[in-house]
Scaffold this active site. Structure first.
Site, short mmCIF file in Angstrom:
data_model
loop_
_atom_site.label_atom_id
_atom_site.label_comp_id
_atom_site.label_asym_id
_atom_site.label_seq_id
_atom_site.Cartn_x
_atom_site.Cartn_y
_atom_site.Cartn_z
N TYR A 52 0.84 -1.19 0.00
CA TYR A 52 0.00 0.00 0.00
C TYR A 52 0.88 1.25 0.00
O TYR A 52 2.08 1.18 0.23
CB TYR A 52 -0.91 0.02 1.23
CG TYR A 52 -1.94 -1.09 1.27
CD1 TYR A 52 -2.40 -1.70 0.11
CD2 TYR A 52 -2.45 -1.53 2.48
CE1 TYR A 52 -3.36 -2.71 0.16
CE2 TYR A 52 -3.40 -2.54 2.54
CZ TYR A 52 -3.85 -3.13 1.38
OH TYR A 52 -4.78 -4.12 1.44
N SER A 53 0.25 2.41 -0.21
CA SER A 53 1.05 3.63 -0.25
C SER A 53 1.73 3.89 1.09
O SER A 53 2.83 4.44 1.13
CB SER A 53 0.20 4.83 -0.67
OG SER A 53 -0.93 4.97 0.17
N GLU A 54 1.10 3.49 2.21
CA GLU A 54 1.77 3.56 3.51
C GLU A 54 1.29 2.45 4.43
O GLU A 54 0.14 1.99 4.34
CB GLU A 54 1.55 4.91 4.22
CG GLU A 54 2.59 5.94 3.94
CD GLU A 54 2.13 6.91 2.87
OE1 GLU A 54 2.97 7.71 2.42
OE2 GLU A 54 0.96 6.85 2.49
N THR A 55 2.20 2.07 5.32
CA THR A 55 1.89 1.20 6.45
C THR A 55 2.37 1.92 7.71
O THR A 55 3.48 2.46 7.74
CB THR A 55 2.56 -0.17 6.32
OG1 THR A 55 2.04 -0.85 5.17
CG2 THR A 55 2.32 -1.02 7.56
N HIS A 83 -3.85 9.28 5.98
CA HIS A 83 -4.80 8.16 5.83
C HIS A 83 -4.38 6.99 6.71
O HIS A 83 -5.24 6.28 7.26
CB HIS A 83 -4.94 7.76 4.36
CG HIS A 83 -3.96 6.76 3.86
ND1 HIS A 83 -2.72 7.13 3.38
CD2 HIS A 83 -4.02 5.42 3.75
CE1 HIS A 83 -2.07 6.04 2.99
NE2 HIS A 83 -2.83 5.00 3.21
#
Length: 288
Positions: A52-55, A83
């Site tokens: 994903y774009s961030e964790t 997010h």
């Protein structure tokens, strides 16, 4: 949470869609609620595996209800991610109930409140102190060229600026919805451009109404073509509008993001007359 801390068992990795009421909407984020003992290299590897774009990686903070949080994209660590903050707060609320948390991030302390509403759990974060700065004509010209845009594609009422509310974003406003809908850019070139200027994303916007906007966020520096819903950029954009006099506090702004990716999400941005910090709220739902 130091790099030489011993790692124990494999961490539990949760997945949540933020700024959405359905798992297929909004922006998916990985969440590790107990990252105690994970090295920076391991966190980056997990973020790359999740994809994903961030964790977000959480560990106990300095007080009750506080958590130290680090955010990793598949390629790099970022100082703050909205997010993934919303996703993490809702994940905590799913485990221990709604309430108020403080996320101790590299950008500063970010209070987050979670309440249960008609659409499920909703998290509201309060940004660090925002700021807005000028951007050079040369940098704007280079960004436009990398995007395949021209000066004529811009909305003259919303001039380019760099806005910050935990992470730096270059704000560029399209004059039409169709211009915003067409996003085909030089990935490697824009990655180098953003990295050299310490930018996290480009916040591309189109104004539908005085307080309603559609936004898109290329995120090549993180190894992601486009971020489906970007809370940090939403907070920065709220500060941008107030700085330019395009929004007068108190105000509530609605940002629609992810529609062009088939992952629609809604971000609520609140400007207060009593506080220059920006509040961003949204729902989140577990991805099973």
């Amino acid at each position: 949470m130091t790099d030489d801390a011993p790692e124990t068992t494999a961490p539990e990795i949760l997945r949540y869609a933020a700024f959405a009421i359905r798992p297929e909407g909004g922006n998916p984020a990985g969440v590790v609620l107990d990252a105690t003992g994970l090295t920076e290299q391991r966190m980056l590897a997990i973020a790359a595996e999740v994809g994903y774009s961030e964790t977000a990686f959480l560990a106990p903070g300095s007080a009750q209800g506080a958590y130290r949080v680090r955010y990793f994209s598949p390629l790099t660590e970022v100082p703050f991610c909205g997010h993934a903050t919303v996703a993490s707060a809702v994940a905590l609320a799913d485990r221990i109930g709604p309430g108020r948390y403080v996320f101790e991030t590299a950008a500063g302390d970010v209070p987050v409140e979670v309440e249960r509403g008609a659409d499920g759990l909703r998290a509201t974060l309060t940004s660090v102190e925002p700021k807005v700065e000028e951007v050079s004509a040369a940098d704007v010209a280079e960004a436009l060229a990398l995007l395949g845009w021209t000066d004529g594609d811009l909305d003259p009422a919303l001039p380019p600026r760099i806005a910050y509310a935990g992470a730096r974003h270059l704000v560029l406003a399209a004059g039409t919805r169709s211009r915003l809908a067409r996003l085909d850019y030089d990935f490697d070139g824009l990655a180098a451009f953003t990295r050299a200027r310490d930018l996290v994303t480009l916040q591309l916007v189109w104004r539908e109404a005085p307080e309603v906007f559609h936004v898109r966020d290329p995120f090549p520096v993180g190894g992601v073509v486009e971020d489906p819903a970007t809370g940090a950029a939403a907070a920065a954009f709220g500060a941008y509008l107030r700085e330019l006099g395009e929004a007068t506090a108190p105000a509530v702004l609605t940002l629609h993001q992810g529609e062009d990716l088939g992952r629609p999400g809604v971000l609520r941005v609140e400007l207060s007359a009593a506080d220059t910090r920006v509040r961003v709220s949204g729902t989140a739902v577990a991805i099973v």
